[in-house]
Design an enzyme around this catalytic site. Structure first.
Site, PDB file in Angstrom:
ATOM      1  N   LYS A 123     -12.618   8.064   4.535  1.00  0.00           N
ATOM      2  CA  LYS A 123     -13.420   7.936   5.765  1.00  0.00           C
ATOM      3  C   LYS A 123     -13.097   9.036   6.782  1.00  0.00           C
ATOM      4  CE  LYS A 123     -14.118   2.966   5.328  1.00  0.00           C
ATOM      5  NZ  LYS A 123     -14.028   1.642   5.950  1.00  0.00           N
ATOM      6  N   ALA A 139      -2.596  -0.916  12.932  1.00  0.00           N
ATOM      7  CA  ALA A 139      -2.933   0.254  13.759  1.00  0.00           C
ATOM      8  C   ALA A 139      -3.390   1.406  12.867  1.00  0.00           C
ATOM      9  CB  ALA A 139      -1.740   0.663  14.614  1.00  0.00           C
ATOM     10  N   MET A 151      -9.778  -9.261   8.131  1.00  0.00           N
ATOM     11  CA  MET A 151     -10.765  -8.279   7.672  1.00  0.00           C
ATOM     12  C   MET A 151     -10.832  -8.226   6.144  1.00  0.00           C
ATOM     13  SD  MET A 151     -10.691  -5.012  10.148  1.00  0.00           S
ATOM     14  CE  MET A 151     -10.286  -5.079  11.878  1.00  0.00           C
TER      15      MET A 151
HETATM   16  P1  ATR Z   1      -6.381   0.905   6.772  1.00  0.00           P
HETATM   17  O1  ATR Z   1      -7.237   2.128   6.681  1.00  0.00           O
HETATM   18  O2  ATR Z   1      -6.798  -0.207   5.853  1.00  0.00           O
HETATM   19  O3  ATR Z   1      -6.183   0.447   8.166  1.00  0.00           O
HETATM   20  P2  ATR Z   1      -3.804   2.164   6.821  1.00  0.00           P
HETATM   21  O4  ATR Z   1      -4.327   3.217   7.729  1.00  0.00           O
HETATM   22  O5  ATR Z   1      -2.908   2.541   5.689  1.00  0.00           O
HETATM   23  O6  ATR Z   1      -4.968   1.347   6.156  1.00  0.00           O
HETATM   24  O7  ATR Z   1      -3.068   1.077   7.747  1.00  0.00           O
HETATM   25  C1  ATR Z   1      -2.484  -0.061   7.190  1.00  0.00           C
HETATM   26  C2  ATR Z   1      -1.991  -0.949   8.327  1.00  0.00           C
HETATM   27  O8  ATR Z   1      -1.470  -2.157   7.786  1.00  0.00           O
HETATM   28  C3  ATR Z   1      -0.893  -0.325   9.164  1.00  0.00           C
HETATM   29  O9  ATR Z   1      -1.046  -0.765  10.485  1.00  0.00           O
HETATM   30  C4  ATR Z   1       0.367  -0.927   8.522  1.00  0.00           C
HETATM   31  O10 ATR Z   1       1.481  -0.975   9.374  1.00  0.00           O
HETATM   32  P3  ATR Z   1       2.377   0.361   9.606  1.00  0.00           P
HETATM   33  O11 ATR Z   1       1.590   1.237  10.509  1.00  0.00           O
HETATM   34  O12 ATR Z   1       3.620  -0.146  10.222  1.00  0.00           O
HETATM   35  O13 ATR Z   1       2.591   0.943   8.236  1.00  0.00           O
HETATM   36  C5  ATR Z   1      -0.124  -2.315   8.235  1.00  0.00           C
HETATM   37  N1  ATR Z   1       0.636  -3.019   7.178  1.00  0.00           N
HETATM   38  C6  ATR Z   1       0.626  -2.739   5.849  1.00  0.00           C
HETATM   39  N2  ATR Z   1       1.408  -3.625   5.190  1.00  0.00           N
HETATM   40  C7  ATR Z   1       1.937  -4.468   6.118  1.00  0.00           C
HETATM   41  C8  ATR Z   1       2.829  -5.597   6.064  1.00  0.00           C
HETATM   42  N3  ATR Z   1       3.316  -6.044   4.909  1.00  0.00           N
HETATM   43  N4  ATR Z   1       3.116  -6.221   7.226  1.00  0.00           N
HETATM   44  C9  ATR Z   1       2.617  -5.778   8.403  1.00  0.00           C
HETATM   45  N5  ATR Z   1       1.779  -4.722   8.521  1.00  0.00           N
HETATM   46  C10 ATR Z   1       1.440  -4.071   7.397  1.00  0.00           C
END
Ligand code: ATR
Length: 273
Positions: A65, A128, A215
């Protein structure tokens, strides 16, 4: 025949071909909509060739994206806020145009399908990454009382809060920070569910009037929604409606006709088994 596709990697799980074929049948338009898995170094070429050979529109999914946004010559304000696009098309001057319909898809699913108001409500959104960045502009546009962004890596939440602070009252927290009572609406925008994990949210965020939204979606409630149901939340909703609503917005951008989404959400739900 009009040609459309969803581009991602992986993309074999994508429900977009089903959704768009149901829309097309409903409004009596014949179109072809395929899934296209490409590698990162072939993505730009793929997009250029697709439109050069008469393709009408593309949906873009993970992980392209942001890359697609950088390819566009023209983009909508909401795509600029998200710095990511999920919808590509060409205008009459053959310029590549990008839009992001994810945020409005979420807002429509909440406010129209589920009749959950956002205006004047206290929102908590977890994550985030791209999914949350794509949603914040549209959520802010509904004039909530406040938005609290919680992320494991709190610096990323702070960056988002700074970026959107001109649009809404927004603060960034970590999962360890104390929370100020239950929220009206709690949205999971993390990818934790991909691994069946739960974001480590304090149960204080959830009260008997709290609406909870993930989501993500699946053929059974997500780990997050199982947990929010145990906490006694007022509603526990998954992101299938958001998926169909963002698709409807893309369909409308391409074909200037808005499909009805309720029956399509039901059919896609059935297809999950
Ligand atoms: P997307 O495009 O789906 O948002 P991304 O940009 O990789 O994917 O972001 C994934 C998000 O999920 C991030 O906010 C991540 O937290 P971090 O920024 O600390 O990495 C969060 N995330 C992924 N696994 C997680 C978990 N087990 N617990 C809490 N937050 C998680």
């Amino acid at each position: 025949m009009l040609r459309f596709a969803v581009v991602g990697n992986p993309v074999s799980h994508s429900k977009s071909p089903l959704i768009h074929s149901l829309f097309a049948r409903q409004v009596g338009i014949e179109l072809q909509y395929t899934r296209e898995q490409v590698s990162g170094d072939r993505f730009d070429d793929f997009v250029q060739t697709f439109f050069a050979t008469g393709g009408s529109g593309l949906n873009i999914t993970v992980p392209f994206k942001e890359q697609a946004y950088r390819l566009t010559a023209v983009h909508s304000e909401r795509a600029g806020q998200a710095r990511a696009v999920n919808t590509l098309y060409q205008d009459q001057q053959q310029r590549l145009c990008g839009d992001n319909t994810d945020g409005i898809g979420l807002v429509r699913d909440l406010t129209v399908n589920h009749r959950i108001p956002i205006g004047n409500r206290r929102l908590l959104i977890m994550g985030a990454g791209g999914a949350v960045r794509g949603a914040l502009g549209s959520l802010a546009g509904q004039a909530p009382e406040s938005i609290t962004v919680i992320n494991r890596t709190v610096e990323k939440a702070r960056v988002l809060a700074d970026e959107f602070s001109a649009l809404t009252a927004i603060q960034a927290l970590s999962f360890e920070d104390p929370l100020d009572g239950p929220f009206d609406l709690v949205i999971n925008g993390t990818s934790s569910g991909l691994h069946g994990d739960l974001p480590p949210l304090s149960p204080i965020a959830i009260g008997p009037a709290t609406c909870c939204y993930d989501m993500m979606y699946g053929n059974e409630p997500t780990a997050f929604l199982k947990w929010t149901a145990q906490q006694g939340a007022a509603s526990n909703l998954d992101g299938l409606g958001m998926l169909v609503e963002q698709a409807a917005e893309s369909f409308q951008l391409w074909l200037q006709v808005r499909p009805e989404t309720g029956s399509v959400i039901q059919q896609v739900r059935t297809s999950l088994g």
